[in-house]
Motif scaffolding. Sequence first.
Motif, PDB file in Angstrom:
ATOM      1  N   UNK A 103      -5.730   5.410  -1.395  1.00  0.00           N
ATOM      2  CA  UNK A 103      -6.139   4.353  -0.470  1.00  0.00           C
ATOM      3  C   UNK A 103      -4.944   3.729   0.232  1.00  0.00           C
ATOM      4  N   UNK A 104      -5.152   3.359   1.489  1.00  0.00           N
ATOM      5  CA  UNK A 104      -4.152   2.565   2.203  1.00  0.00           C
ATOM      6  C   UNK A 104      -4.862   1.601   3.139  1.00  0.00           C
ATOM      7  N   UNK A 105      -4.144   0.578   3.539  1.00  0.00           N
ATOM      8  CA  UNK A 105      -4.665  -0.440   4.448  1.00  0.00           C
ATOM      9  C   UNK A 105      -4.461   0.060   5.877  1.00  0.00           C
ATOM     10  N   UNK A 106      -5.544   0.209   6.613  1.00  0.00           N
ATOM     11  CA  UNK A 106      -5.470   0.770   7.965  1.00  0.00           C
ATOM     12  C   UNK A 106      -4.582  -0.034   8.906  1.00  0.00           C
ATOM     13  N   UNK A 107      -4.376  -1.289   8.612  1.00  0.00           N
ATOM     14  CA  UNK A 107      -3.556  -2.114   9.509  1.00  0.00           C
ATOM     15  C   UNK A 107      -2.111  -2.248   9.027  1.00  0.00           C
ATOM     16  N   UNK A 108      -1.789  -1.620   7.892  1.00  0.00           N
ATOM     17  CA  UNK A 108      -0.454  -1.747   7.318  1.00  0.00           C
ATOM     18  C   UNK A 108       0.169  -0.358   7.145  1.00  0.00           C
ATOM     19  N   UNK A 109       1.033   0.026   8.070  1.00  0.00           N
ATOM     20  CA  UNK A 109       1.625   1.363   8.053  1.00  0.00           C
ATOM     21  C   UNK A 109       2.403   1.645   6.773  1.00  0.00           C
ATOM     22  N   UNK A 110       2.992   0.616   6.180  1.00  0.00           N
ATOM     23  CA  UNK A 110       3.791   0.803   4.970  1.00  0.00           C
ATOM     24  C   UNK A 110       2.932   1.307   3.812  1.00  0.00           C
ATOM     25  N   UNK A 111       1.668   0.893   3.765  1.00  0.00           N
ATOM     26  CA  UNK A 111       0.799   1.332   2.666  1.00  0.00           C
ATOM     27  C   UNK A 111       0.404   2.798   2.827  1.00  0.00           C
ATOM     28  N   UNK A 112       0.392   3.269   4.079  1.00  0.00           N
ATOM     29  CA  UNK A 112       0.131   4.695   4.318  1.00  0.00           C
ATOM     30  C   UNK A 112       1.352   5.528   3.925  1.00  0.00           C
ATOM     31  N   UNK A 113       2.518   5.080   4.323  1.00  0.00           N
ATOM     32  CA  UNK A 113       3.752   5.793   3.988  1.00  0.00           C
ATOM     33  C   UNK A 113       3.977   5.834   2.478  1.00  0.00           C
ATOM     34  N   UNK A 114       3.484   4.836   1.773  1.00  0.00           N
ATOM     35  CA  UNK A 114       3.618   4.756   0.318  1.00  0.00           C
ATOM     36  C   UNK A 114       2.957   5.950  -0.372  1.00  0.00           C
TER      37      UNK A 114
ATOM     38  N   UNK B 100      -8.729   9.293 -10.496  1.00  0.00           N
ATOM     39  CA  UNK B 100      -7.623   8.366 -10.266  1.00  0.00           C
ATOM     40  C   UNK B 100      -7.754   7.760  -8.875  1.00  0.00           C
ATOM     41  N   UNK B 101      -7.711   6.436  -8.813  1.00  0.00           N
ATOM     42  CA  UNK B 101      -7.755   5.728  -7.538  1.00  0.00           C
ATOM     43  C   UNK B 101      -6.407   5.048  -7.376  1.00  0.00           C
ATOM     44  N   UNK B 102      -5.674   5.458  -6.335  1.00  0.00           N
ATOM     45  CA  UNK B 102      -4.285   5.028  -6.219  1.00  0.00           C
ATOM     46  C   UNK B 102      -3.947   4.471  -4.840  1.00  0.00           C
ATOM     47  N   UNK B 103      -2.898   3.677  -4.820  1.00  0.00           N
ATOM     48  CA  UNK B 103      -2.431   3.104  -3.567  1.00  0.00           C
ATOM     49  C   UNK B 103      -1.637   1.842  -3.836  1.00  0.00           C
ATOM     50  N   UNK B 104      -0.924   1.398  -2.854  1.00  0.00           N
ATOM     51  CA  UNK B 104      -0.102   0.196  -2.971  1.00  0.00           C
ATOM     52  C   UNK B 104      -0.979  -1.013  -3.276  1.00  0.00           C
TER      53      UNK B 104
ATOM     54  N   UNK C  95      -9.136   5.545 -13.512  1.00  0.00           N
ATOM     55  CA  UNK C  95      -7.853   4.879 -13.710  1.00  0.00           C
ATOM     56  C   UNK C  95      -7.332   4.433 -12.358  1.00  0.00           C
ATOM     57  N   UNK C  96      -6.985   3.152 -12.261  1.00  0.00           N
ATOM     58  CA  UNK C  96      -6.507   2.573 -11.009  1.00  0.00           C
ATOM     59  C   UNK C  96      -5.016   2.286 -11.151  1.00  0.00           C
ATOM     60  N   UNK C  97      -4.224   2.919 -10.306  1.00  0.00           N
ATOM     61  CA  UNK C  97      -2.764   2.782 -10.387  1.00  0.00           C
ATOM     62  C   UNK C  97      -2.159   2.719  -8.986  1.00  0.00           C
TER      63      UNK C  97
END
Length: 207
Positions: free
Chosen positions: A75-86, A5-9, A54-56
Amino acid sequence: MVKLVIAGKGAVGKRTLVSRTPKEAREGIDCHMSGTDSPLRIDNKYFTADVNVEIVEEPANLQAEKSDCEGLLLLFDAKDAATFEFLEKWIPFIEDVDPAVLLCVANKSDTVSKGDLEAATEKWQDWSLEHGLELVICSALKDAVESSRDAEGLARIFEAISSHTWTGLAMKGKHGAANGHDDESSDEEPAEAAAPAPAASNPPHAG
């Protein structure tokens, strides 16, 4: 059916990630994918395995049974803190399923200044360790990422995937041919073949 499973915002690079095969790992992994339906073909010197990907975005979107998940890449975007918190949304899933392969990928690290990246990495690392994940710094443009470790970036991601002994894999015999069953003529091979794989000493969880 076994799943990675590959996941993230949204827009963190999930689909782009699975479409990129690092040059360092070409001999160990064949990762040519189209959408989310094509299996990831792992072909190394010890075994072959087909792993459905599966990508979700979040656990509620999963189509697969939770027990089928042997690997999870957050996964998260290193420049977007909200994607890490997600990624906090996935903590209950991790605690319940405990996938054998657990990576937290800071993608697009090349879009962040060196100073900001170093400052943020400590926070990401602490969070990853707390929840049993390995942090991997990944570039959106380059396969290789400078690091004190032997492998980082895409090379480390695919190294972790190819090292796990996926359910349903076919072991190879003395001449590199895949066998879907035990072969009496290759009695000397299993111990030698299993040694390099980290999962050999820590069998994958059944979920």
